[in-house]
Motif scaffolding. Structure first.
Motif, PDB file in Angstrom:
ATOM      1  N   LYS A 429       0.799  -1.057  -0.175  1.00 33.82           N
ATOM      2  CA  LYS A 429       0.016  -0.075  -0.156  1.00 33.82           C
ATOM      3  C   LYS A 429       0.782   1.204   0.009  1.00 33.82           C
ATOM      4  N   LEU A 430       0.611   2.069  -0.750  1.00 31.17           N
ATOM      5  CA  LEU A 430       1.026   3.421  -0.860  1.00 31.17           C
ATOM      6  C   LEU A 430       1.019   4.406   0.703  1.00 31.17           C
ATOM      7  N   LYS A 431       2.191   4.977   0.954  1.00 29.29           N
ATOM      8  CA  LYS A 431       1.923   5.847   2.145  1.00 29.29           C
ATOM      9  C   LYS A 431       2.313   7.228   1.714  1.00 29.29           C
ATOM     10  N   PHE A 432       1.514   8.046   1.861  1.00 30.93           N
ATOM     11  CA  PHE A 432       1.599   9.573   1.357  1.00 30.93           C
ATOM     12  C   PHE A 432       1.924   9.610  -0.076  1.00 30.93           C
ATOM     13  N   GLY A 433       1.366   8.742  -0.752  1.00 29.86           N
ATOM     14  CA  GLY A 433       1.616   8.801  -2.177  1.00 29.86           C
ATOM     15  C   GLY A 433       2.880   8.103  -2.691  1.00 29.86           C
ATOM     16  N   LYS A 434       3.731   7.326  -1.768  1.00 25.21           N
ATOM     17  CA  LYS A 434       5.074   6.867  -2.203  1.00 25.21           C
ATOM     18  C   LYS A 434       4.831   5.363  -1.652  1.00 25.21           C
TER      19      LYS A 434
END
Length: 535
Positions: A429-434
């Motif tokens: 899963k992405l975290k803050f878009g990264k």
């Protein structure tokens, strides 16, 4: 007709001569199938010893015996009448109420008000358990299952009297800085080191200095206050603020909010949103335990979620009834590791809808390669294999402690290397878009999975399907009747104790109407609504 009699309000002298008729028992005018006859017969079998002990044997006796007031109160609940003034009014007009009074003087609304105030939750629970025990002798109450559900009920409190915990903590954190400023000011005035003094100690010191210097306090416009008076008033205000915040935090406890006009009510998001803006309102989380369409227990809780209410509510039912339920039926809001572990440890079988039940049937869930359920597990090596064919090995056991003290254990598995993986975006899963820098990690609660498997075996069985259908019919029907038919959408009393007493009396009225309807429709002995197992 004499006009003077009309002006004086004496209506007995307006009509002509009428023959005096001695009235017979009101029971002759009541039909044989009226619910009031059933109410009187069933409630007469209860033991009112504990209710009688609420009244002192010394002094003036009650105008009407307490057990008769209880019958009248329950009859009013069957008709959706909750106002004591309207109950007293029915006693002067309705022959059903007059018949229950058995010739005793008509009580005023204050008699019913004092009766309600004398009642205790323990006495009402004892009477309800006796009533359920009496019903089990000729109806289908066999304690085989209990259906539990909850709803948020609006409290009898003003809507804009909220106190928020976050705001209190924010202002409370500013008090030490204000105290430092005040200590610096007093130190300059008295030339004394006061850096270690509290507000109370500073007040004593300032009071002594003001008395020694014979400073008179002045108030009002055009008058200049002495610097010591200003310091004394600032210190007093600071002390009062600290006490105010301490008192509010004590009322809040573990909650995040409460109402100034009902300290036990918590602000929640209700389904009845009249303004359509998601506004929070003071409310209680009401839990009902239903079996064979009868309300067997009532619980009132301040927390908005149902997850943390199941265990204390079951403990309450265990203390209320001597018999032990076999199955506990509830919706997905009660699914948690702690709840399932407690229920199975106390010899309950569960038919609780899994929180991921609806989601697990979707294509998105089944195609999510990042979920452990969609990975291949090798029991011999205790490893998972991802969609790319890489191995996730066991690392350690992580323990988390909940607010209620329950310790949850997770087995942590981590991939050896996620570099140059073409499926990494779909897996992690992405975290803050990264994308996260670390390798893929999954957490497996083995104990919880075992409990879910035992619960799912009951949930997917034919009997589990019947329990699930009856859950939606019976407990949701109980909430629907009390809110819509009885028009009881908002509590009439303040405080958790009074709210619970009101709900228990309402449960008596609901159960008696349900018994009357089951007798008239010849449905006695029918425990569950049957359903097609192939559905």
């Amino acid at each position: 007709m004499n006009r003077n009699h009309i002006q004086q309000g004496n209506y007995t002298k307006l009509s002509g001569f009428r023959q005096v008729v001695l009235s017979l028992d009101y029971g002759f005018q009541i039909g044989p199938k009226e619910p009031v006859r059933l109410l009187d017969a069933v409630l007469e079998e209860l033991d009112y010893t504990r209710l009688q002990h609420l009244y002192s044997s010394k002094g003036r006796k009650s105008l009407v015996p307490p057990h008769l007031l209880f019958k009248v109160y329950v009859l009013a609940m069957t008709e959706g009448i909750v106002s004591v003034r309207k109950i007293a009014e029915q006693c002067t007009k309705n022959i059903h109420y007059m018949w229950l009074l058995q010739g005793y003087p008509t009580p005023s609304h204050m008699v019913f008000h004092r009766f309600f105030q004398r009642l205790t939750v323990d006495v009402l629970r004892d009477l309800l358990s006796q009533f359920i025990q009496a019903l089990s002798e000729f109806d289908s109450l066999d304690f085989s299952e209990v259906i539990i559900d909850g709803t948020k009920w609006e409290a009898y409190a003003n809507k804009y009297t909220f106190v928020w915990k976050k705001a209190i903590l924010k202002h409370y954190a500013k008090l030490p800085d204000k105290l430092l400023v005040l200590q610096y000011e007093i130190q300059n005035l008295l030339d004394i080191d006061v850096s270690d003094m509290t507000e109370d100690e500073l007040l004593v010191l300032l009071e002594q200095s003001i008395r020694e210097k014979q400073i008179e306090f002045v108030h009002g416009t055009g008058k200049r206050k002495h610097p010591l008076q200003r310091a004394f008033e600032s210190c007093l205000a600071l002390r009062d603020k600290r006490n105010e915040y301490d008192e509010k935090l004590a009322i809040l406890g573990s909650r995040n909010s409460y109402s100034k006009t009902d300290h036990d009510a918590t602000f929640m998001r209700l389904k009845e949103d009249h303004m359509l803006n998601g506004q929070l309102k003071p409310a209680y989380n009401v839990q009902l335990a239903v079996h064979s369409e009868y309300i067997m227990g009532v619980g009132v809780f301040p927390n908005p979620t149902d997850t943390n209410t199941l265990i204390p509510f079951m403990q309450q039912l265990e203390g209320q009834y001597k018999q032990h339920f076999q199955y506990v039926v509830a919706d997905a809001g009660y699914d948690s590791n702690e709840n399932l572990a407690w229920l199975w440890a106390h010899d309950y079988k569960t038919c609780i809808k899994p929180s991921t039940y609806e989601l697990s049937k979707t294509k998105k869930y089944k195609k999510d390669i990042g979920r452990a359920d969609n990975m291949v597990y090798d029991e011999a090596t205790d490893t998972f294999t991802c969609a790319k064919g890489r191995t996730l090995r066991f690392q350690y056991i992580r323990r988390n402690k909940s607010k209620t003290g329950f310790i949850k254990q997770n087995r942590v598995y981590r991939c050896e290397n996620c570099n140059y993986c073409g499926l990494r975006k779909e897996c992690q899963k992405l975290k803050f878009g990264k994308l996260p820098k670390g390798n893929k990690t999954i957490y497996i609660a083995t104990d919880y999975r075992e409990l879910l498997a035992k619960n799912k075996a009951v949930f997917d069985s034919d009997y589990g399907l019947q329990l699930r259908v009856n859950r939606s019919i019976q407990v949701e029907g109980a909430f629907g009747i009390t809110k819509e038919d009885f028009e009881y959408t908002r509590f009439r009393h303040r405080g958790k104790v009074n709210v619970e007493k009101d709900l228990l009396l309402l449960a008596f009225g609901y159960n008696l109407l349900k018994l009357h309807n089951r007798i008239q429709k010849k449905r006695l002995g029918q425990r569950l609504f049957e359903t097609n197992s192939a559905a």
